[in-house]
Enzyme design. Sequence first.
Site, PDB file in Angstrom:
ATOM      1  N   ASP A  12      11.506  -4.637   0.130  1.00  0.00           N
ATOM      2  CA  ASP A  12      10.018  -3.815   0.089  1.00  0.00           C
ATOM      3  C   ASP A  12      10.009  -3.078   1.133  1.00  0.00           C
ATOM      4  O   ASP A  12      10.577  -2.964   2.432  1.00  0.00           O
ATOM      5  CB  ASP A  12       9.078  -4.817   0.029  1.00  0.00           C
ATOM      6  CG  ASP A  12       7.809  -4.307   0.074  1.00  0.00           C
ATOM      7  OD1 ASP A  12       7.297  -3.560  -0.595  1.00  0.00           O
ATOM      8  OD2 ASP A  12       7.008  -4.604   0.865  1.00  0.00           O
ATOM      9  N   ASP A  14       6.404  -1.117   2.503  1.00  0.00           N
ATOM     10  CA  ASP A  14       5.170  -1.253   3.327  1.00  0.00           C
ATOM     11  C   ASP A  14       5.021  -2.649   3.741  1.00  0.00           C
ATOM     12  O   ASP A  14       4.961  -3.739   2.847  1.00  0.00           O
ATOM     13  CB  ASP A  14       4.006  -0.611   2.540  1.00  0.00           C
ATOM     14  CG  ASP A  14       3.980   0.674   2.214  1.00  0.00           C
ATOM     15  OD1 ASP A  14       4.222   1.501   3.496  1.00  0.00           O
ATOM     16  OD2 ASP A  14       3.992   1.220   1.288  1.00  0.00           O
ATOM     17  N   ASP A 168       6.941  -9.037   1.517  1.00  0.00           N
ATOM     18  CA  ASP A 168       5.715  -9.599   2.361  1.00  0.00           C
ATOM     19  C   ASP A 168       4.597  -9.960   1.585  1.00  0.00           C
ATOM     20  O   ASP A 168       3.454 -10.404   2.001  1.00  0.00           O
ATOM     21  CB  ASP A 168       5.183  -8.604   3.402  1.00  0.00           C
ATOM     22  CG  ASP A 168       4.610  -7.343   2.818  1.00  0.00           C
ATOM     23  OD1 ASP A 168       5.168  -6.856   2.166  1.00  0.00           O
ATOM     24  OD2 ASP A 168       3.569  -6.871   3.219  1.00  0.00           O
TER      25      ASP A 168
END
Length: 220
Positions: A12, A14, A168
């Site tokens: 991922d 961000d 995250d």
Amino acid sequence: MPSRRYRLVVFDWDGTLVDSTAAIVHAIRASAADLGLPVPSREQASHVIGLGLLDAIHRAVPSIAREQMPLYVQRYRYHYLKEDAALEAFQGVPALLDELAGAGAWLAVATGKSRAGLNRALDQMGWTGRFLTTRCADEGIPKPDPWMLRDICEELGLEAAEALMIGDTTHDLGMARAAGSDAVAVTYGAHPREELVREPALAVVDSVAELRDVLLGWIR
């Protein structure tokens, strides 16, 4: 520790590679304030990070009217772009990417960003060409649908089991589960540990250093 080794590591963007959570949360909340809409809490705003932008807006500001969406998107981009040029990778990430590539791993990105946004970010980071392939939310079906991971694997001629997803958010982990890939969760981004452990993950790590320790043993 898994017995298998992974050929592909999909990140991922961000909150996983780049320390952008605070900038996104601010843009979501400031845009709602600009339009006189209920301002979501920081927790509500951070929870939608990783989704496609329109889905994220609807979840963060459920009272928004259809006709307000274009202006909200405009205001979001205004607030985010004010911070965008100053965003940096988390400490240790560039070295980790170098080590993984040096160990023979294939690297890819699956992100809720738009294609234009990711290309701009790759250029700003000096990472254009660092990843074998990338997928963005506006190119297909956003997370947690498995489309991004499955399409990456199809392009590279791999089975989903040969890919390891790093993210995250529960959206990242849910995508990996749906695609049939294993995942590692990082707690230094948008979603707290107590949310991340609700989805299956091989490990839940608290730092890039800890992520490095678990990843380098799983590359073939």
